[in-house]
Design a protein around this motif. Structure first.
Motif, short mmCIF file in Angstrom:
data_model
loop_
_atom_site.label_atom_id
_atom_site.label_comp_id
_atom_site.label_asym_id
_atom_site.label_seq_id
_atom_site.Cartn_x
_atom_site.Cartn_y
_atom_site.Cartn_z
N LEU A 243 34.63 35.17 -69.95
CA LEU A 243 34.89 36.48 -69.33
C LEU A 243 34.39 37.62 -70.21
O LEU A 243 33.91 38.64 -69.73
CB LEU A 243 36.38 36.63 -69.06
CG LEU A 243 36.75 37.84 -68.21
CD1 LEU A 243 36.27 37.65 -66.78
CD2 LEU A 243 38.24 38.10 -68.23
N ALA A 244 34.49 37.42 -71.52
CA ALA A 244 34.06 38.48 -72.42
C ALA A 244 32.61 38.84 -72.17
O ALA A 244 32.22 40.02 -72.23
CB ALA A 244 34.26 38.03 -73.87
N GLN A 245 31.79 37.82 -71.88
CA GLN A 245 30.38 38.07 -71.55
C GLN A 245 30.22 38.65 -70.15
O GLN A 245 29.55 39.66 -69.95
CB GLN A 245 29.60 36.74 -71.64
CG GLN A 245 29.27 36.33 -73.07
CD GLN A 245 28.31 37.29 -73.73
OE1 GLN A 245 27.44 37.85 -73.07
NE2 GLN A 245 28.49 37.52 -75.03
N ALA A 246 30.90 38.01 -69.21
CA ALA A 246 30.70 38.34 -67.81
C ALA A 246 31.12 39.76 -67.46
O ALA A 246 30.45 40.46 -66.71
CB ALA A 246 31.43 37.33 -66.93
N ALA A 247 32.26 40.19 -68.02
CA ALA A 247 32.82 41.47 -67.60
C ALA A 247 32.51 42.60 -68.58
O ALA A 247 33.10 43.67 -68.51
CB ALA A 247 34.33 41.34 -67.41
N ARG A 248 31.57 42.32 -69.47
CA ARG A 248 31.29 43.29 -70.53
C ARG A 248 30.95 44.67 -69.96
O ARG A 248 31.40 45.68 -70.45
CB ARG A 248 30.12 42.77 -71.37
CG ARG A 248 30.19 43.21 -72.79
CD ARG A 248 29.20 42.46 -73.63
NE ARG A 248 28.24 41.71 -72.82
CZ ARG A 248 27.04 41.35 -73.25
NH1 ARG A 248 26.66 41.70 -74.46
NH2 ARG A 248 26.22 40.66 -72.49
N PHE A 249 30.13 44.65 -68.91
CA PHE A 249 29.65 45.94 -68.41
C PHE A 249 30.34 46.37 -67.12
O PHE A 249 29.91 47.30 -66.48
CB PHE A 249 28.13 45.88 -68.19
CG PHE A 249 27.41 45.55 -69.46
CD1 PHE A 249 27.43 46.44 -70.53
CD2 PHE A 249 26.75 44.34 -69.61
CE1 PHE A 249 26.77 46.13 -71.72
CE2 PHE A 249 26.10 44.03 -70.80
CZ PHE A 249 26.11 44.92 -71.84
N ALA A 250 31.41 45.69 -66.78
CA ALA A 250 32.11 46.04 -65.55
C ALA A 250 32.66 47.46 -65.64
O ALA A 250 33.10 47.91 -66.71
CB ALA A 250 33.24 45.05 -65.31
N GLU A 251 32.63 48.14 -64.49
CA GLU A 251 33.07 49.53 -64.48
C GLU A 251 34.58 49.61 -64.69
O GLU A 251 35.32 48.81 -64.11
CB GLU A 251 32.72 50.15 -63.12
CG GLU A 251 32.59 51.66 -63.19
CD GLU A 251 32.49 52.25 -61.80
OE1 GLU A 251 33.07 53.30 -61.59
OE2 GLU A 251 31.83 51.59 -60.95
#
Lengths: 312, 317
Positions: A243-251
């Motif tokens: 998740l740390a990678q996946a949601a890194r740029f989530a608003e």
């Protein structure tokens, strides 16, 4: 009608090259309880000493009750009581003797002093121990004796430096109750602490200290809004995805901290559960749990100072 | 910037509290016991010598303080040696002790100036020493009356009181020294050791160091007899840096009315003098007036040092 009791402008203190206090502005109204909050070494004690005129500021000006503590120290000290950090008393004297010594220094007459000392000791519930040597006192009793001294001198303003440091929870509560009683009787109180819960329960307003500056002044509620009481923390449990990678740029996501395997703490500006769920599913992971809770004030507080440390 | 209010407000309160503390403290009791025992021993020895040798002397009581019987030194010599110890005992933790007990910031938050704290500490110590000295002197006089069977003459009394006053100034020098150390040094143990080292150097070793320094500064020339005098005077000047030498000279003149000078005397200076005739008290005082001024000046100087250091000190340790 509110009147300003303590007014500090641009207070600065340098010790050699080190800057202990870097331009503090503070004003305290009559009858207020104001908490100076901050980690050790943030400049709280130095600020207090400058307010009292016990240390000369490198720059800036202080007015207490309309008087300059450097020019009229006696007049200021007569009306302002100070309870230092881990207050000391003469161990070989009794509580009553300790107080009558300071009463004499304050210029009270003998009869007046006797009456006031008895009343003050009653109020802090030290009457039974009044004739015991202070050497046998516990830490909480010493702090209460310190408060009794302020009561006895009938101060209009009390400045308490870390009054609860090193006290057990019960003694802390007793002392805080005592401070609240004083405040109800109209005493203006300035107290410093590094414990948020101490300040939270008794203070009307809080000044946050960091690196010798005041970062924030306001009520506890304003503080909560300002430093992240409004922040959301989402507890995510999922398998088969980082998740740390996946949601890194989530608003809306401020930070993601991996807690243990398949478990993350996501800090966000708003409720980001739908986005997180979508990200997990899109990434091919299986979502097991999503839990939202708002940050508590003390968490926000410690986070605030962590941020400050990172900035520095 | 002017300050409002008197810097001496509260001085008397602090002085009396300090005095009361000293009076009841175990360390004061111990040191006074030591002084009392040695003093009694010295005077008892002196009484034995006086009754055995002296037939008639107009200043019999002063002899009580100066006559020594081996192996004991005289009372005056004892006092010159032990009084600094008493003063150091009273002063070595005057300021840093308040920091150690964490009472300093609370004390300074009272409506008084810092000046009052230091003045009070000094006056309190001096008061205790004055009371102790007076008691000691009265005890010795009482012993003298008891064993010699004579009341002291008025001359004895006047010189005795002058001697007491100078002794107090001498103790004041050491008290000021101890307080100065207690201001500058944060740990009471270190400041006590520092004060005791100064005491040891100035009372024990200074008498050996002074001739050494004098012989290098002003070496003897066998062909020039004046160099002997120059060397002696140099040595005396160096020795006088120690308050104990000053005090010793004052004592010698005040307690011995027939003494004429603290330095070398030449035959032509003695012309017309009746050897052994006593000097009037005022004349004796005049001879040692520089020494007395020196003691008072040293006391004021050391106290001023402590004062300046204390005024500039940060309250937080």
């Amino acid at each position: 009608m509110s009147t300003t009791v303590i007014e500090a402008k641009g207070l600065t203190k340098r010790y050699g090259a080190a800057l202990a206090v870097a331009g503090v502005d503070l004003s305290v109204e009559a009858g207020e309880v104001v908490g100076l909050l901050g980690p050790n070494g943030a400049g709280k004690t130095t600020t207090i000493l400058m307010l009292l005129g016990l240390t000369e500021p490198s720059e800036g000006q202080v007015l207490i009750l309309g008087k300059d503590p450097l020019r009229e120290p006696l007049e200021v000290k007569r009306q302002v009581g100070y309870l230092p950090d881990t207050v000391g008393f003469y161990d070989n004297m009794s509580a009553r003797e300790n107080l009558s010594y300071t009463a004499e220094l304050a210029g009270l007459s003998r009869d007046q002093a006797r009456e006031r000392i008895a009343a003050a000791l009653d109020k802090v519930r030290l009457r039974d121990a009044a004739d015991r040597q202070v050497g046998t006192y516990s830490r909480g009793m010493r702090q209460r004796l310190g408060i009794a001294e302020l009561l006895m001198r009938d101060c209009r303003v009390a400045i308490l430096d870390e009054p609860t440091s090193g006290l057990d929870p019960q003694a802390t509560q007793e002392l805080l109750d005592l401070i609240q009683t004083l405040s109800r009787e109209g005493m203006t109180i300035l107290l410093s602490s590094h414990m948020l819960d101490v300040v939270q329960t008794v203070c009307h307003r809080i000044a946050l200290f960091r690196n010798g500056k005041i970062g924030f002044v306001g009520t506890v509620e304003e503080l909560a809004d300002r430093i992240g009481g409004g922040a959301f923390v989402v507890d995510v449990e999922a398998d088969g995805i980082d998740l740390a990678q996946a949601a890194r740029f989530a608003e809306g996501v401020k930070s993601i901290a991996a807690d243990r395997d398949g478990h993350w703490l996501v800090e966000a500006e708003r409720d980001v559960r739908p986005e997180l769920a979508r990200l997990v599913v899109q990434g091919g992971g299986s979502l097991r749990n999503l839990d939202l809770h708002r940050a508590r004030l003390d968490q926000a507080y410690s986070r605030y100072f962590k941020e400050v440390a990172h900035d520095a | 910037m002017t300050r409002e209010g008197s810097p001496f407000k509260g001085t008397a309160t602090i002085a009396l509290k300090e005095a009361a503390d000293h009076m009841t403290s175990a360390r004061m009791h111990l040191i006074m016991l030591l002084v009392l025992l040695t003093a009694a021993g010295a005077v008892y020895g002196a009484i034995g010598r006086i009754t055995a040798t002296t037939a008639e002397d107009p200043f019999l009581f002063l002899k009580l303080l100066t006559v020594a019987r081996d192996p004991l030194p005289s009372f005056a010599a004892f006092l010159g040696f032990l009084l600094p110890l008493v003063a150091i005992t009273l002063g070595f933790d005057a300021i840093n002790g308040e920091y150690a007990r964490r009472t300093m910031s609370r004390l300074l938050a009272q409506p008084i100036y810092r000046d009052a704290v230091l003045f009070g500490k000094f006056l309190g110590g001096l008061l205790v020493i004055a009371i102790a000295l007076l008691t000691l002197w009265l005890l010795m006089t009482g012993l003298g009356i008891l064993f010699l069977g004579l009341p002291p003459s008025s001359g004895d009394l006047v010189r005795g009181i002058a001697y007491l006053a100078v002794t107090l100034a001498y103790a004041g020098v050491w008290l000021a020294l101890a307080i100065a150390f207690s201001t500058v040094i944060r740990s009471p143990a270190t400041s006590a050791l520092a004060a005791l080292s100064v005491w040891l150097v100035l009372t024990v070793f200074w008498g050996m160091i002074a001739p050494l320094i004098a012989s290098t500064i002003a070496p003897l020339d066998p062909l020039d007899p004046m160099t002997v005098i120059t060397q002696f005077e140099t040595q005396q000047a160096i020795a006088r840096l120690s308050p104990q030498s000053l005090y010793g000279e004052v004592t010698a003149l005040l307690l011995d009315p027939s003494a004429r000078s603290v330095g070398p005397l030449f035959f032509d200076q003695m012309q017309g003098a009746v050897v052994g005739a006593p000097l009037p008290t005022v004349q004796s005082l005049l001879v040692v007036w520089p020494q007395i001024s020196g003691l008072v000046a040293a006391m004021i100087l050391l106290f001023t040092l402590a004062y300046v250091a204390f005024q500039r000190q940060e309250v937080r340790a």
